[in-house]
Motif scaffolding. Sequence first.
Motif, PDB file in Angstrom:
ATOM      1  N   VAL A 233      44.863  51.020  48.198  1.00 37.46           N
ATOM      2  CA  VAL A 233      44.753  49.608  47.820  1.00 37.46           C
ATOM      3  C   VAL A 233      45.575  49.319  46.570  1.00 37.46           C
ATOM      4  O   VAL A 233      46.339  48.348  46.506  1.00 37.46           O
ATOM      5  CB  VAL A 233      43.277  49.218  47.610  1.00 37.46           C
ATOM      6  CG1 VAL A 233      43.175  47.781  47.086  1.00 37.46           C
ATOM      7  CG2 VAL A 233      42.494  49.376  48.913  1.00 37.46           C
ATOM      8  N   ALA A 234      45.450  50.199  45.572  1.00 30.20           N
ATOM      9  CA  ALA A 234      46.228  50.017  44.339  1.00 30.20           C
ATOM     10  C   ALA A 234      47.719  50.139  44.613  1.00 30.20           C
ATOM     11  O   ALA A 234      48.537  49.414  44.032  1.00 30.20           O
ATOM     12  CB  ALA A 234      45.796  51.038  43.296  1.00 30.20           C
ATOM     13  N   ALA A 235      48.096  51.065  45.512  1.00 32.31           N
ATOM     14  CA  ALA A 235      49.509  51.242  45.840  1.00 32.31           C
ATOM     15  C   ALA A 235      50.084  49.984  46.475  1.00 32.31           C
ATOM     16  O   ALA A 235      51.188  49.545  46.132  1.00 32.31           O
ATOM     17  CB  ALA A 235      49.680  52.427  46.789  1.00 32.31           C
ATOM     18  N   VAL A 236      49.328  49.369  47.378  1.00 31.49           N
ATOM     19  CA  VAL A 236      49.806  48.147  48.029  1.00 31.49           C
ATOM     20  C   VAL A 236      49.883  47.005  47.034  1.00 31.49           C
ATOM     21  O   VAL A 236      50.887  46.284  46.949  1.00 31.49           O
ATOM     22  CB  VAL A 236      48.891  47.770  49.210  1.00 31.49           C
ATOM     23  CG1 VAL A 236      49.227  46.372  49.732  1.00 31.49           C
ATOM     24  CG2 VAL A 236      49.012  48.801  50.328  1.00 31.49           C
ATOM     25  N   ARG A 237      48.826  46.844  46.237  1.00 36.44           N
ATOM     26  CA  ARG A 237      48.789  45.701  45.321  1.00 36.44           C
ATOM     27  C   ARG A 237      49.734  45.889  44.132  1.00 36.44           C
ATOM     28  O   ARG A 237      50.107  44.915  43.483  1.00 36.44           O
ATOM     29  CB  ARG A 237      47.359  45.447  44.870  1.00 36.44           C
ATOM     30  CG  ARG A 237      46.476  44.939  46.023  1.00 36.44           C
ATOM     31  CD  ARG A 237      45.113  44.480  45.570  1.00 36.44           C
ATOM     32  NE  ARG A 237      44.345  43.956  46.690  1.00 36.44           N
ATOM     33  CZ  ARG A 237      44.387  42.684  47.110  1.00 36.44           C
ATOM     34  NH1 ARG A 237      45.176  41.822  46.490  1.00 36.44           N
ATOM     35  NH2 ARG A 237      43.651  42.296  48.134  1.00 36.44           N
ATOM     36  N   GLY A 238      50.126  47.143  43.863  1.00 38.22           N
ATOM     37  CA  GLY A 238      51.149  47.346  42.861  1.00 38.22           C
ATOM     38  C   GLY A 238      52.481  46.770  43.289  1.00 38.22           C
ATOM     39  O   GLY A 238      53.285  46.330  42.468  1.00 38.22           O
ATOM     40  N   ARG A 239      52.716  46.768  44.592  1.00 35.99           N
ATOM     41  CA  ARG A 239      53.944  46.202  45.149  1.00 35.99           C
ATOM     42  C   ARG A 239      53.782  44.722  45.450  1.00 35.99           C
ATOM     43  O   ARG A 239      54.681  43.918  45.193  1.00 35.99           O
ATOM     44  CB  ARG A 239      54.289  46.968  46.428  1.00 35.99           C
ATOM     45  CG  ARG A 239      55.282  46.311  47.353  1.00 35.99           C
ATOM     46  CD  ARG A 239      56.700  46.418  46.856  1.00 35.99           C
ATOM     47  NE  ARG A 239      57.614  45.653  47.705  1.00 35.99           N
ATOM     48  CZ  ARG A 239      58.927  45.683  47.594  1.00 35.99           C
ATOM     49  NH1 ARG A 239      59.488  46.435  46.667  1.00 35.99           N
ATOM     50  NH2 ARG A 239      59.684  44.973  48.393  1.00 35.99           N
TER      51      ARG A 239
END
Length: 336
Positions: free
Chosen positions: A215-221
């Motif tokens: 989730v953090a990886a997606v929302r970081g982008r």
Amino acid sequence: MDEVPEPRVVPGTVKVRVGWNGICGFDVRNYLDPVLPDEYLHPVLRTHGPHVQGHEFSGRVQECAPDVRGLSEGAVVAVEPLVFDGSCAACRRGEYNLCENHGFIGLMGGGGGMSEYAVVPADRVHPMPEGASPTVAALVEPLAAAWHAVRRSGMRAGDTVLVVGGGPVGLGVLMAARARGAGHVTVSEAAPLRRRIAEELGADRVCDPARQDAVAAVRGRAPAGADVSFETSGGGTGAVSALLGALRRGGRAVVVSEGRPVVLDPAVLASTEIELVGSFGYGPRDFPEVIAAIAAGSLSPKPLVTDRLCLEEARERGYEELIAHAGGHVKILVHP
């Protein structure tokens, strides 16, 4: 292993000399605990067990019944194993994957791809483009399931995508999303081999869920979240939490795998207008579109193959190997 009579064509059928057959996760489950008793008769296939396994297979046309047109001897073909009654409400809507009496050749009757020959209905046989190998043709079935899932997602060119699970279907979803213009794709997968293959197939970000929060990886982008997400891991609550948690408001989550039961708070869907949909099998457009994408070069599925076996090796190096080390493979093909 057994010797069985060589099947004969009947009106409307084609005999295929099997080239390659992929071992599916459902095949492994059926190997461990057979789903159907031998006396079961599927309403469409009408053959009792024990059944020759295998529903992800390709081959060359060996013989056509006299009433079959449009298929030439020696042609490389992919077999679409899904059968249906053609008369129920779903079939009349053109949604034959949702047929009330659907079944799969090689699972519920008929001779499957784990034998030298299979006789299948002519309308379940798809010719491959000139020069296509039986190896690639054997991958059309799992790719069609992935292609259908991407269709169900409503993904548009440029969309941000999360795929939870990098097994055969998850990597197929990655490939299908890429072929259909996805903008950025994140794959979350625990197995190192599958993460490496996801990178080779064009994933923009690959996460190990034991070390990285998808989730953090997606929302970081994409701070607002992914446009679409796919659950292909068969995981439980953690996988579904990532599936929904990474989505933007109004995004769509597609469940492809048959995973463990989870508790879902419907308020999450109501307050965000996230859509949660399922995807099963493939419909009338999916096999032809996958084959066209292979012909155009936008789908190149050979990296999915992690081992090739002869039939005599299938039990020990195929089924037993996948039971013990599933994460060490993507797709094992067997040559009967």
